[in-house]
Design an enzyme around this catalytic site. Structure first.
Site, PDB file in Angstrom:
ATOM      1  N   ASP A 210     -19.155 -14.283  16.122  1.00  0.00           N
ATOM      2  CA  ASP A 210     -18.873 -14.047  14.698  1.00  0.00           C
ATOM      3  C   ASP A 210     -18.698 -15.392  13.990  1.00  0.00           C
ATOM      4  O   ASP A 210     -17.776 -16.155  14.321  1.00  0.00           O
ATOM      5  CB  ASP A 210     -17.588 -13.217  14.569  1.00  0.00           C
ATOM      6  CG  ASP A 210     -17.369 -12.691  13.155  1.00  0.00           C
ATOM      7  OD1 ASP A 210     -18.059 -13.160  12.223  1.00  0.00           O
ATOM      8  OD2 ASP A 210     -16.500 -11.812  12.994  1.00  0.00           O
ATOM      9  N   GLU A 262     -19.278  -6.055   7.468  1.00  0.00           N
ATOM     10  CA  GLU A 262     -17.944  -5.474   7.632  1.00  0.00           C
ATOM     11  C   GLU A 262     -17.156  -5.448   6.322  1.00  0.00           C
ATOM     12  O   GLU A 262     -16.219  -4.669   6.191  1.00  0.00           O
ATOM     13  CB  GLU A 262     -17.151  -6.203   8.729  1.00  0.00           C
ATOM     14  CG  GLU A 262     -16.777  -7.625   8.374  1.00  0.00           C
ATOM     15  CD  GLU A 262     -16.024  -8.326   9.500  1.00  0.00           C
ATOM     16  OE1 GLU A 262     -16.357  -8.100  10.662  1.00  0.00           O
ATOM     17  OE2 GLU A 262     -15.113  -9.098   9.178  1.00  0.00           O
ATOM     18  N   ARG A 283     -22.921  -3.540   9.755  1.00  0.00           N
ATOM     19  CA  ARG A 283     -21.524  -3.478  10.202  1.00  0.00           C
ATOM     20  C   ARG A 283     -20.624  -2.655   9.286  1.00  0.00           C
ATOM     21  O   ARG A 283     -19.435  -2.471   9.581  1.00  0.00           O
ATOM     22  CB  ARG A 283     -20.951  -4.899  10.263  1.00  0.00           C
ATOM     23  CG  ARG A 283     -21.693  -5.827  11.181  1.00  0.00           C
ATOM     24  CD  ARG A 283     -20.999  -6.050  12.481  1.00  0.00           C
ATOM     25  NE  ARG A 283     -19.664  -6.566  12.335  1.00  0.00           N
ATOM     26  CZ  ARG A 283     -18.637  -6.162  13.083  1.00  0.00           C
ATOM     27  NH1 ARG A 283     -18.796  -5.246  14.005  1.00  0.00           N
ATOM     28  NH2 ARG A 283     -17.429  -6.693  12.907  1.00  0.00           N
TER      29      ARG A 283
HETATM   30  O1  KDG Z   1      -9.213  -8.001   8.308  1.00  0.00           O
HETATM   31  C1  KDG Z   1     -10.201  -8.927   8.677  1.00  0.00           C
HETATM   32  C2  KDG Z   1     -10.690  -8.622  10.061  1.00  0.00           C
HETATM   33  O2  KDG Z   1     -11.035  -7.274  10.182  1.00  0.00           O
HETATM   34  C3  KDG Z   1     -11.879  -9.460  10.421  1.00  0.00           C
HETATM   35  O3  KDG Z   1     -11.531 -10.806  10.371  1.00  0.00           O
HETATM   36  C4  KDG Z   1     -12.350  -9.117  11.818  1.00  0.00           C
HETATM   37  O4  KDG Z   1     -14.385 -10.297  11.444  1.00  0.00           O
HETATM   38  C5  KDG Z   1     -13.764  -9.479  12.069  1.00  0.00           C
HETATM   39  C6  KDG Z   1     -14.437  -8.773  13.156  1.00  0.00           C
HETATM   40  O5  KDG Z   1     -15.635  -9.009  13.313  1.00  0.00           O
HETATM   41  O6  KDG Z   1     -13.787  -7.998  13.845  1.00  0.00           O
HETATM   42 MG    MG Z   2     -16.484 -10.021  11.752  1.00  0.00          MG
END
Ligand code: KDG
Ligand code: MG
Length: 402
Positions: A210, A262, A283
């Site tokens: 990530d 996300e 995501r």
């Molecule tokens: O609240 C922020 C998190 O959910 C994030 O930083 C987690 O990037 C993340 C992941 O890929 O799980």
């Molecule tokens: Mg992430």
């Protein structure tokens, strides 16, 4: 079946969770996650002041109509607060429908497309050696896919290096922790990390990483290219994606698969990314992108372009979100992988659930609904505690993307 009550439950068994519970005149109730990390109270107010009064007396079986009412009826569309609130209502109603039918939600969606759900776990450490050791521990636990994040020499507080081993948690104080970012140090370091991990464990395990929005598109292209020998399953959030066209530049330079979404909350956030095949995994997930009802549309669009799902599943998404996501994962034809960051035992106790991990997969049973409940008495023992996500700055003080 009429909705008689809807209540918002806030609990902090180590971290904050917001849960909506909807009750009906037939004694069946459902729950939905409404947690938006660091901005929890905004969703609580949105639900309590603007959504709950609209729900009372409505037919709980009319999930689509209630979704449209909350989306179109607000006039102000999209955004994380609105869409998290809509998600919570949507999932609670799917939970109720499943319980009323005596079936898990994946049966209502069309039945299982697979027997179990492939997940990835989170290995992290302060340096390459610690991270490589953590990858080994995850392999020993049975994981087939592992995200690797490491501390970087010269970078104070690199993303993804947690305080716990299995329970990584970034949000901490009431005011944000400041971290320092250095792109050059990171770009030089990341290929060394994955070279070391492949060297020790070979090519038999899937590896993920990530980038957490830290790079510009051309830097992301360079990183993707330098990671190609290590055959990543995906490189996530390599650059901020408000500008979806930016991903064209990344694609021109690398065949490392890309995952984004996300922080998305609508199909419009990813329409171009998907239809131009600028990503490989989407995501966007149940709690922040309008619930099962809206994710079904996103996944349907993605299927046309061979983009697969890879739902967000960090610890700030509650077990209620995980239960809904797993039901979706069991059904969705274009499933890719599910993130699985374990919750603490305290959180698991507040949210009794039917899913369990075994040999690299999460398994669901036939529990009706989403298969997750909330123990309200236990939840009440953990009052809300203000927490914020960290922020990142460059060495000269410039604000950067955390
Ligand atoms: O609240 C922020 C998190 O959910 C994030 O930083 C987690 O990037 C993340 C992941 O890929 O799980
Ligand atoms: Mg992430």
């Amino acid at each position: 079946m009429k909705i008689t009550a809807a209540r918002v439950i806030v609990t902090c068994p180590g971290r904050n969770f917001v849960t909506l519970k909807i009750e009906t005149d037939q004694g069946v109730y459902g729950i939905g996650d409404a947690t938006l990390n660091g901005r929890e109270k905004a969703v609580v107010a949105y639900l309590e002041d603007h959504v709950v009064p609209l729900l009372i007396g409505r037919d709980a079986s009319r999930i689509e109509d209630i979704w449209q009412l909350l989306y179109r009826g607000a006039y102000w569309r999209r955004g994380p607060i609105t869409m998290s609130a809509i998600s919570a209502v949507d999932v609670a109603l799917w939970d109720i429908k499943g319980k009323a039918a005596g079936m898990p939600v994946y049966q209502l969606l069309g039945g299982a497309s697979r027997d179990k759900v492939l997940v990835y776990g989170h290995a992290n450490g302060a340096d390459i050696e610690e991270t490589a050791d953590a990858v080994g521990r995850y392999i020993d636990l049975g994981y087939k896919a592992i995200r690797a994040q490491s501390g970087i020499p010269g970078v104070k507080g690199a993303y993804g290096v947690g305080r716990g081993d299995l329970y990584y948690e970034p949000a901490d104080d009431a005011l944000p922790t400041e971290t320092l970012w250095n792109t050059s140090a990171y770009l030089d370091f990341a290929p060394k990390l994955f070279a070391r991990i492949r060297d020790e464990y070979g090519m038999g395990v899937e590896l993920l990483h990530d980038v957490h929005h830290r790079l510009t598109p051309i830097e992301a292209g360079r990183l993707g290219k330098s990671l190609e020998p290590y055959r990543l399953f995906w490189m996530e959030d390599c650059t901020p994606a408000e500008n979806q066209e930016a991903l064209r530049l990344v694609r021109q330079h690398t065949v490392t698969p890309l995952a984004i979404g996300e922080i998305f909350n609508s199909i419009h956030d990813c329409r171009q990314l998907i239809s131009e095949q600028l990503i490989d995994y989407i995501r966007a997930t149940i709690v922040h992108a309008g619930g099962i009802t809206h994710l079904r549309q996103i996944a349907g669009l993605a299927a046309l372009y061979q983009v697969r799902t890879g739902f967000h599943g960090a610890t700030d998404l509650s077990p209620a979100c995980m239960g809904a996501a797993l039901n979706f994962d069991m059904w969705v034809p274009n499933f890719g992988i599910q993130e699985y960051m374990r919750h603490t035992p305290e959180t698991d106790a507040v949210f009794p659930h039917s899913y369990h991990f075994d040999d690299g997969y999460l398994h669901l049973d036939d529990t009706p609904g989403i298969g997750v409940d909330i123990d309200e008495q236990l939840a009440a023992k953990y009052p809300y505690s203000p927490k914020q996500l960290p922020i990142a700055r460059l060495e000269d003080g410039t604000m950067w993307n955390w």
